[in-house]
Design a protein around this motif. Structure first.
Motif, mmCIF file in Angstrom:
data_model
loop_
_atom_site.group_PDB
_atom_site.id
_atom_site.type_symbol
_atom_site.label_atom_id
_atom_site.label_comp_id
_atom_site.label_asym_id
_atom_site.label_seq_id
_atom_site.Cartn_x
_atom_site.Cartn_y
_atom_site.Cartn_z
ATOM 1 N N ALA A 177 -47.897 7.836 1.483
ATOM 2 C CA ALA A 177 -48.405 6.822 2.393
ATOM 3 C C ALA A 177 -49.924 6.859 2.507
ATOM 4 C CB ALA A 177 -47.787 7.002 3.763
ATOM 5 N N GLU A 215 -52.637 -5.171 1.324
ATOM 6 C CA GLU A 215 -52.724 -6.545 0.824
ATOM 7 C C GLU A 215 -51.845 -6.779 -0.390
ATOM 8 O OE1 GLU A 215 -56.480 -8.320 0.629
ATOM 9 O OE2 GLU A 215 -57.239 -7.215 2.360
ATOM 10 N N VAL A 218 -48.226 -7.148 0.767
ATOM 11 C CA VAL A 218 -47.953 -8.456 1.363
ATOM 12 C C VAL A 218 -47.847 -9.518 0.267
ATOM 13 C CG1 VAL A 218 -48.850 -10.252 2.885
ATOM 14 C CG2 VAL A 218 -49.021 -7.862 3.560
ATOM 15 N N LEU A 237 -44.022 2.922 9.540
ATOM 16 C CA LEU A 237 -45.316 2.705 8.905
ATOM 17 C C LEU A 237 -45.577 1.222 8.640
ATOM 18 C CD1 LEU A 237 -47.704 4.229 7.547
ATOM 19 C CD2 LEU A 237 -46.410 4.083 5.435
ATOM 20 N N SER A 240 -45.809 -3.152 11.512
ATOM 21 C CA SER A 240 -46.784 -4.162 11.950
ATOM 22 C C SER A 240 -46.764 -5.415 11.073
ATOM 23 C CB SER A 240 -48.200 -3.598 11.905
ATOM 24 O OG SER A 240 -48.295 -2.368 12.543
ATOM 25 N N TRP A 241 -46.146 -5.344 9.908
ATOM 26 C CA TRP A 241 -46.294 -6.439 8.947
ATOM 27 C C TRP A 241 -44.962 -7.115 8.672
ATOM 28 C CZ3 TRP A 241 -48.581 -1.543 7.688
ATOM 29 C CH2 TRP A 241 -49.889 -1.459 8.178
ATOM 30 N N SER A 243 -44.303 -9.968 8.036
ATOM 31 C CA SER A 243 -44.269 -11.040 7.043
ATOM 32 C C SER A 243 -43.780 -10.527 5.692
ATOM 33 C CB SER A 243 -45.657 -11.661 6.893
ATOM 34 O OG SER A 243 -46.571 -10.670 6.500
ATOM 35 N N VAL B 34 -62.804 -10.966 1.766
ATOM 36 C CA VAL B 34 -62.498 -10.624 0.376
ATOM 37 C C VAL B 34 -61.303 -9.682 0.298
ATOM 38 C CG1 VAL B 34 -63.374 -9.275 -1.572
ATOM 39 C CG2 VAL B 34 -64.824 -10.978 -0.479
ATOM 40 N N GLY B 35 -60.435 -9.914 -0.678
ATOM 41 C CA GLY B 35 -59.307 -9.011 -0.868
ATOM 42 C C GLY B 35 -58.349 -9.596 -1.870
ATOM 43 N N SER B 36 -57.331 -8.834 -2.245
ATOM 44 C CA SER B 36 -56.451 -9.351 -3.292
ATOM 45 C C SER B 36 -55.430 -10.341 -2.742
ATOM 46 C CB SER B 36 -55.759 -8.212 -4.029
ATOM 47 O OG SER B 36 -55.345 -7.242 -3.124
ATOM 48 N N TYR B 37 -55.236 -10.345 -1.424
ATOM 49 C CA TYR B 37 -54.333 -11.343 -0.859
ATOM 50 C C TYR B 37 -55.149 -12.569 -0.474
ATOM 51 C CZ TYR B 37 -50.832 -13.605 2.012
ATOM 52 O OH TYR B 37 -49.950 -14.517 2.531
ATOM 53 N N GLU B 49 -48.164 -16.940 13.405
ATOM 54 C CA GLU B 49 -47.766 -15.560 13.142
ATOM 55 C C GLU B 49 -47.229 -15.490 11.712
ATOM 56 O OE1 GLU B 49 -47.478 -11.757 13.380
ATOM 57 O OE2 GLU B 49 -48.274 -12.875 15.093
ATOM 58 N N GLY B 50 -47.781 -14.631 10.893
ATOM 59 C CA GLY B 50 -47.322 -14.558 9.502
ATOM 60 C C GLY B 50 -48.248 -13.706 8.679
ATOM 61 N N ALA B 51 -48.049 -13.785 7.369
ATOM 62 C CA ALA B 51 -48.774 -12.911 6.457
ATOM 63 C C ALA B 51 -50.288 -13.062 6.605
ATOM 64 C CB ALA B 51 -48.355 -13.208 5.026
ATOM 65 N N GLN B 54 -51.552 -11.344 9.694
ATOM 66 C CA GLN B 54 -51.383 -9.895 9.631
ATOM 67 C C GLN B 54 -52.389 -9.253 8.669
ATOM 68 O OE1 GLN B 54 -47.203 -9.461 8.807
ATOM 69 N NE2 GLN B 54 -46.619 -10.191 10.844
ATOM 70 N N VAL B 55 -52.621 -9.921 7.537
ATOM 71 C CA VAL B 55 -53.602 -9.374 6.592
ATOM 72 C C VAL B 55 -55.007 -9.452 7.189
ATOM 73 C CG1 VAL B 55 -54.706 -9.731 4.343
ATOM 74 C CG2 VAL B 55 -52.227 -9.785 4.524
ATOM 75 N N HIS B 58 -55.507 -6.703 9.642
ATOM 76 C CA HIS B 58 -55.652 -5.441 8.902
ATOM 77 C C HIS B 58 -57.069 -5.309 8.345
ATOM 78 C CE1 HIS B 58 -54.520 -2.166 6.199
ATOM 79 N NE2 HIS B 58 -55.101 -2.841 5.213
ATOM 80 N N ARG B 59 -57.578 -6.399 7.759
ATOM 81 C CA ARG B 59 -58.921 -6.355 7.167
ATOM 82 C C ARG B 59 -59.994 -6.156 8.225
ATOM 83 N NH1 ARG B 59 -59.265 -11.367 3.133
ATOM 84 N NH2 ARG B 59 -57.625 -10.743 1.685
ATOM 85 N N LEU B 196 -52.306 3.736 4.443
ATOM 86 C CA LEU B 196 -51.661 2.725 5.257
ATOM 87 C C LEU B 196 -51.384 3.299 6.630
ATOM 88 C CD1 LEU B 196 -50.816 -0.042 4.436
ATOM 89 C CD2 LEU B 196 -48.548 0.821 3.987
ATOM 90 N N LYS B 197 -51.707 2.559 7.661
ATOM 91 C CA LYS B 197 -51.289 2.974 9.000
ATOM 92 C C LYS B 197 -50.946 1.747 9.807
ATOM 93 C CE LYS B 197 -56.012 4.125 8.821
ATOM 94 N NZ LYS B 197 -56.916 5.193 8.654
ATOM 95 N N PRO B 198 -49.998 1.888 10.723
ATOM 96 C CA PRO B 198 -49.615 0.750 11.554
ATOM 97 C C PRO B 198 -50.827 0.261 12.349
ATOM 98 C CG PRO B 198 -48.078 2.573 11.839
ATOM 99 C CD PRO B 198 -49.203 3.079 11.016
ATOM 100 N N SER B 199 -50.832 -1.039 12.671
ATOM 101 C CA SER B 199 -51.994 -1.646 13.332
ATOM 102 C C SER B 199 -52.409 -0.925 14.602
ATOM 103 C CB SER B 199 -51.703 -3.104 13.662
ATOM 104 O OG SER B 199 -51.397 -3.799 12.487
#
Lengths: 290, 352
Positions: A177, A215, A218, A237, A240-241, A243, B34-37, B49-51, B54-55, B58-59, B196-199
């Motif tokens: 992780a 990213e 997702v 873990l 939160s996501w 989607s 900027v990012g891959s998503y 509410e959606g991807a 959420q991304v 996170h960013r 990775l960590k939860p928000s």
């Protein structure tokens, strides 16, 4: 640098899928079957036992825990860090190592000292098949090797029948992780995933065990996320996501048994079955979800 | 260095702050964009509410955390260089890297991954790193005090020896921890903002690190004059009737809290704390009244840009490189260019 490389050796073992170097494996099929065998990898130890030659093992590594009888064999070191002297101290007549997981100079040196040492490829399922055959010849148990291979073959066919026609399930297999360390189709575990009816969402280009960020997860929209026990991660873990389809549908699972999936060896069909249990819950016994 | 002190005007300070804020804002904006998503921003603005949302969250959290870590490392590096009058001083000088690494790997070896206090679950690795860093600082600091006064050369030597000692211990611990944790340890030693960590966990980290950075840099800005005097050395300070000991003690406490927090969330990101203050000293001169705010804003922005660079490399490498590699690859050449160009004095010419 050398220290860093040594730290990575156990991982290198996972990554090993190099081509065999013939100079290291000179023709060694002796007329007499070897009686004192040292195995330098848990997968090889399992193979030797599976071929019915377990009682001939006189040395193994601290990682060699399966089958139970293997735990009674003397240890010559950690997997990845073994010394000459500990090996020589067991006076072996055959040393088995995984290619890429041991220092190739040590293989050459042990051979030069007259201790027959073989570095065998274990990186892919095809390589494991070849290695089973090879160990069969080396240990004079070719008949057992043939039987093991044919039972693997039939297990494999059964998997193909069960999942070959189904729609592949988009899956992400997670090794760690922090960082998010995932399995690509290039790796052994990736091959098992495909055999189990999974579609690996990781690209087959790039490294066999790349690091991902959220990213990519997702964007890849996995339907199932499998966390290996060794990742230490829990489904929390990802919570939160929502989607991510796997998170939304509650299909993030921990593989409580991950040896079969991550350790190249004779239990590969078992590993594929464990994965299949998570991908197709209706099939066989469902995996231990949490 | 006197040149910089004399030249300080309100306008110059404002110029530095405005430029720094603009740089930081651009860095964070780029990093969030900027990012891959491929984020559809219309959805984010509309609150769908959606991807995308959420991304984006996170960013934002990752960018702000990168900024806080960069600020903390650069400003602490700047202060340590002034206090020890040693151009090689970096935030990990006082045994922080060794202590933090020992704390983190020690808990890994003990198999502890989380602590639970009441309803909160706290990840053990950052906490272990933080406590380890503070303990190490305490030990190094304690050993460097002679008759109530901090001896600078002792601090440097004890810190270096402690870090070597700690890395030997870590090599030993490495043999005890499960093979799978080794990658985490390695990444942590290289320094990374990935992981990775939860928000809610990321948010908690941001609040703690950000809070400490705000308090710490606030103290530094208020004490910038004292830092100027400190960079004259004990002798110079005494001539001005100034007791350096007190400033040193407080500065070490402030700095250790800041570095401890930064290291606990991002590992040992090298180079930022060394080159950002040096590069800015090249351009701005050695007056800490401008240097400290510049380090806070530009150091943070620099790390955010390095993190963006790391993310942009993903499509090429198909794996996420640790940001610690980027800081050296980007920062090294930039720093040498500034040094060779040598428009302004480094501030170390006279006697350091």
């Amino acid at each position: 640098m050398a220290a860093a490389l040594r730290m990575f050796l156990p991982i290198v073992w996972l990554l090993s899928s190099c081509t065999p170097t013939p100079s290291m494996n000179r023709a060694v099929e002796s007329r007499r079957a070897p009686e004192r065998i040292v195995s330098l990898a848990p997968g090889l130890t399992e193979l030797v036992f599976a071929l019915g030659a377990g009682e001939r093992l006189v040395g193994s590594t601290t990682a060699c825990d399966t089958p139970e009888a293997a735990q009674a064999v003397s240890r010559v070191g950690d997997f990845g860090t073994v010394g000459h002297e500990a090996i020589l101290g067991r006076t072996p007549d055959l040393v088995l190592a995984v290619e890429g997981a041991v220092d190739s100079r040590m293989v050459v040196e042990l051979n030069a000292m007259g201790v027959v040492t073989q570095a065998l490829p274990m990186g892919t399922i095809a390589e494991i098949r070849t290695t089973i055959q090879r160990i069969g010849v080396l240990l004079h148990v070719s008949e057992n090797a043939r039987r093991l291979l044919s039972s693997l073959e039939s297990d494999w066919r059964r998997l193909g029948h069960a999942h070959g026609s189904k729609r592949p399930v988009r899956t992400l297999l997670v090794l760690g992780a922090r960082p998010l360390h995932v399995v690509s189709p290039k790796s052994f575990a990736g091959e098992l995933l495909e055999a189990a009816g999974g579609l690996n969402v990781v690209s087959s280009e790039g490294p066999a065990y790349p690091t991902w960020t959220l990213e990519q997860v997702v964007a890849a929209r996995p339907e199932v996320i499998l966390l290996t026990r060794m990742s230490g991660a829990t489904p929390a873990l990802f919570e939160s996501w929502s989607s991510i389809p796997a998170v939304r549908d509650g299909r993030v699972h921990v593989l409580t048994q991950d040896d079969q999936v991550l350790r190249p060896g004779p239990r590969l069909a078992e590993g594929a079955n464990i994965l299949a249990g998570f991908l197709h819950p209706a099939f066989g016994k469902p995996g231990e979800a949490r | 260095m006197s040149e910089g002190v004399q030249l300080l005007t309100r306008r110059r300070l404002m110029g530095v702050v405005v430029f720094g804020l603009a740089f930081a804002a651009v860095a964070i904006a780029v990093s969030v964009g900027v990012g891959s998503y491929d984020v559809v921003w219309a959805n984010v603005w509309a609150g769908v509410e959606g991807a995308d949302r959420q991304v984006a969250i996170h960013r934002i959290l990752r960018s702000l955390l990168a900024f806080a870590v960069g600020s903390s490392l650069a400003s602490v590096g700047c202060v340590f260089q002034a206090l020890t009058r040693n151009p090689l001083a970096d935030p990990f000088l006082l045994g922080v890297s060794g202590g933090a690494a020992l704390g983190a790997t020690g808990l890994m070896a003990a198999g502890i991954s989380t602590f639970t206090i009441a309803q909160w679950t706290i990840p053990a690795t950052p906490l272990g790193a933080f406590v380890g860093a503070l303990l190490a600082l305490n030990v190094v600091h304690h050993l460097s005090v002679v008759r109530g006064r901090i001896q600078v050369h002792r601090i440097l030597l004890v810190g270096v020896v402690f870090n070597f000692f700690a890395s030997a211990l870590i090599m030993g611990i490495k043999a005890l921890i499960p093979v799978e944790s080794i990658r985490t340890v390695m990444l942590w030693l290289m320094g990374s903002l990935a992981g990775l960590k939860p928000s809610h966990e990321a948010f908690g980290e941001l609040v703690i690190v950000g809070g400490l950075v705000l308090l710490g840099t606030g103290w530094m800005v208020l004490n910038a004059r004292a830092l100027n005097v400190a960079s004259l050395g004990d002798e110079g300070a005494r001539h001005l009737g100034f007791d350096l000991n007190r400033v040193r003690k407080r500065a070490f406490i402030v700095a250790s809290l800041m570095v401890g927090a930064a290291v606990s969330v991002a590992g040992l990101i090298g180079f930022v704390g060394l080159i950002v203050p040096h590069a800015l000293r090249q351009v701005l001169g050695a007056d800490h009244r401008t240097l400290v705010p510049a380090c806070v804003l530009l150091g943070g922005g620099f790390l955010v840009f390095c993190d963006v660079a790391a993310r942009l490399l993903f499509p090429i490498l198909l794996t996420d490189p640790p940001v610690g590699i980027l800081t050296a690859l980007v920062g090294g050449p930039l720093f040498v260019w500034l040094l060779v160009r040598g428009r302004v004095m480094t501030g170390w010419e006279d006697g350091a």
